[in-house]
Design a protein around this motif. Structure first.
Motif, short mmCIF file in Angstrom:
data_model
loop_
_atom_site.label_atom_id
_atom_site.label_comp_id
_atom_site.label_asym_id
_atom_site.label_seq_id
_atom_site.Cartn_x
_atom_site.Cartn_y
_atom_site.Cartn_z
N UNK A 99 0.79 -1.22 0.00
CA UNK A 99 0.00 0.00 0.00
C UNK A 99 0.81 1.27 0.00
N UNK A 100 2.14 1.16 -0.21
CA UNK A 100 3.03 2.32 -0.27
C UNK A 100 3.01 2.92 -1.67
N UNK A 101 3.87 3.90 -1.91
CA UNK A 101 3.86 4.58 -3.19
C UNK A 101 5.27 4.80 -3.71
N UNK A 102 5.37 4.98 -5.01
CA UNK A 102 6.59 5.39 -5.68
C UNK A 102 6.24 6.48 -6.67
N UNK A 103 7.23 7.25 -7.05
CA UNK A 103 7.07 8.30 -8.03
C UNK A 103 7.84 7.94 -9.30
N UNK A 104 7.32 8.38 -10.42
CA UNK A 104 8.09 8.37 -11.66
C UNK A 104 8.10 9.80 -12.19
N UNK A 105 9.28 10.39 -12.24
CA UNK A 105 9.43 11.76 -12.72
C UNK A 105 9.92 11.72 -14.16
N UNK A 106 9.27 12.52 -15.02
CA UNK A 106 9.61 12.56 -16.44
C UNK A 106 10.16 13.95 -16.77
N UNK A 107 11.36 13.97 -17.38
CA UNK A 107 12.07 15.22 -17.66
C UNK A 107 12.20 15.41 -19.17
N UNK A 108 11.79 16.58 -19.63
CA UNK A 108 11.94 16.93 -21.04
C UNK A 108 12.39 18.37 -21.22
N UNK A 109 11.81 19.29 -20.44
CA UNK A 109 12.13 20.72 -20.61
C UNK A 109 13.48 21.10 -20.04
N UNK A 110 13.85 20.49 -18.91
CA UNK A 110 15.16 20.79 -18.31
C UNK A 110 15.62 19.61 -17.47
N UNK A 111 16.93 19.55 -17.26
CA UNK A 111 17.53 18.48 -16.47
C UNK A 111 18.14 19.06 -15.21
N UNK A 112 17.73 18.58 -14.04
CA UNK A 112 18.36 19.06 -12.80
C UNK A 112 19.75 18.45 -12.64
N UNK A 113 20.53 18.98 -11.70
CA UNK A 113 21.87 18.45 -11.47
C UNK A 113 21.82 17.03 -10.91
N UNK A 114 20.80 16.73 -10.11
CA UNK A 114 20.70 15.41 -9.51
C UNK A 114 19.22 15.07 -9.31
N UNK A 115 18.93 13.76 -9.30
CA UNK A 115 17.57 13.26 -9.07
C UNK A 115 17.66 12.05 -8.15
N UNK A 116 16.73 11.96 -7.23
CA UNK A 116 16.70 10.77 -6.40
C UNK A 116 15.98 10.96 -5.09
N UNK A 117 16.03 9.95 -4.24
CA UNK A 117 16.71 8.67 -4.41
C UNK A 117 16.06 7.80 -5.50
N UNK A 118 16.89 7.12 -6.25
CA UNK A 118 16.45 6.26 -7.35
C UNK A 118 16.13 4.88 -6.81
N UNK A 119 15.01 4.31 -7.27
CA UNK A 119 14.64 2.96 -6.83
C UNK A 119 14.26 2.08 -8.01
N UNK A 120 13.64 0.96 -7.74
CA UNK A 120 13.45 -0.09 -8.72
C UNK A 120 12.21 0.08 -9.58
N UNK A 121 12.20 -0.60 -10.72
CA UNK A 121 11.11 -0.52 -11.68
C UNK A 121 10.03 -1.55 -11.38
N UNK A 122 8.86 -1.33 -11.95
CA UNK A 122 7.71 -2.23 -11.82
C UNK A 122 7.16 -2.54 -13.20
N UNK A 123 6.38 -3.61 -13.29
CA UNK A 123 5.81 -4.01 -14.57
C UNK A 123 4.93 -2.91 -15.15
N UNK A 124 4.16 -2.24 -14.31
CA UNK A 124 3.26 -1.18 -14.78
C UNK A 124 4.02 -0.06 -15.49
#
Length: 339
Positions: A99-124
């Motif tokens: 019942x927890x959550x994860x985020x997926x951030x999508x970048x196109x207009x600009x790239x930050x210096x760093x992103x995270x914490x990075x975690x694992x992928x899911x089938x969805x």
């Protein structure tokens, strides 16, 4: 860039900008990727997952726009505050195990210096990312049984094992909540907003709607609240009752929030504790609420195939425009009797 070497398991071509070099130099003394790193050779604990390489390219040809960058971001208490979320064009919120959550951030207009914490992928994630033109997916790893599906998906997956120089470990948190990405090590520049093939439209608000001061979406073990700020003309994000800020103290505040009601079913995957991984179905149709300009609009959504973006329309079939700025899409479970 990575796109020039698709299908290479062991290497990913990257380019460091001056900003990335300075960041690396500043962090070199205290940051180490190898400390608790999740790689294809020696995976560290990350929900029982390991990393994936890439097979030969089986997707559509690359476009001149270049790929968007999608990053899977940890959303556990130990991962907050996150870094770089405020720079994303779109942030997707999905339910995961327990019942927890994860985020997926999508970048196109600009790239930050760093992103995270990075975690694992899911089938969805694979279905959700099908709408983009060969996106670049940055993540820490995935279940072994999921790796063949990732390998066949029309995207470029880059883990620490593929591009170690693009990732680093922060010194102030324990693994696995301390893995970060340097986006400029994967892309020399942002592809631009035209690469966002989401189907989203931006423009004036539709007629009607209702005044909305705040909206809360609940998962079994997570809670998101969006509160309208007239001063900022944005929705202030709170998670589990706490205001959401970035690592540098900036309040996360999207211009548009979409609460999209979707079917959520059990997948064939589980975490290392035996909890089933929910599968969020983003292809199909249903209802949604669009929050913008301090008002809420009841709309319909439709996404015919995984290669399509999602269309949002009013009851009479007119397209719904979003406010200019960041968009958050929160996938909420539709009632069982939803058509």
């Amino acid at each position: 860039m990575v796109g020039e070497r698709r299908g290479r398991r062991s290497r990913a071509a990257v380019r460091a900008t001056p900003a990335g070099v300075l960041l690396a130099a500043a962090l070199a003394a205290s940051l180490s990727l190898t400390a608790g790193c999740t790689t294809s050779r020696s995976p560290a604990p990350d929900d029982g997952r390991s990393t994936s390489g890439r097979p030969e390219d089986t997707g559509p040809p690359a476009t001149s726009l270049g790929p968007v960058l999608a990053v899977k971001i940890d959303n556990a208490d130990a991962a907050r505050p996150q870094t770089g979320v405020d720079a994303a064009d779109v942030v997707y919120v999905e339910q995961v195990e327990g019942g927890l959550s994860r985020l997926m951030a999508v970048y196109a207009s600009r790239l930050p210096q760093a992103v995270g914490p990075v975690r694992s992928a899911r089938e969805s994630d694979l279905e959700l990312l099908g709408q983009f033109r060969r996106p670049l997916l940055a993540f820490s790893g995935a279940q072994h049984k999921l790796l063949p599906l990732i390998d066949r998906a029309p995207l470029d997956a880059v883990t620490p094992g593929d591009a170690s120089s693009a990732y680093f470990r922060g010194p102030d948190r324990a693994a696995p909540h301390n893995l970060y990405l340097r986006p400029d090590r994967l892309l020399s520049s942002a592809p631009g907003a035209a690469a966002l093939t989401t189907g989203f439209r931006y423009g004036p608000a539709p007629s009607g709607g209702r005044t909305q001061a705040a909206r809360t979406v609940r998962y079994p073990a997570a809670r998101f609240t969006f509160t309208w700020s007239a001063d900022r003309a944005r929705w202030l994000v709170s998670m589990d009752g706490t205001p959401t800020v970035t690592a540098d103290g900036q309040r996360v505040a999207p211009a548009t929030v979409v609460v999209q009601y979707v079917r959520t079913r059990a997948s064939a995957f589980h975490d290392f504790l035996g909890n089933n991984t929910p599968y969020t179905e983003t292809v199909g149709s249903g209802t949604a609420e669009v929050l913008r300009d301090g008002r809420a609009y009841d709309v319909r959504w439709k996404r015919p195939t995984a290669r399509d973006g999602t269309d949002f329309t009013t009851a009479d079939g007119n397209p719904v425009d979003f406010a200019e700025g960041q968009v958050w899409v929160v996938f909420a479970k539709a009632p069982p009797d939803t058509p």
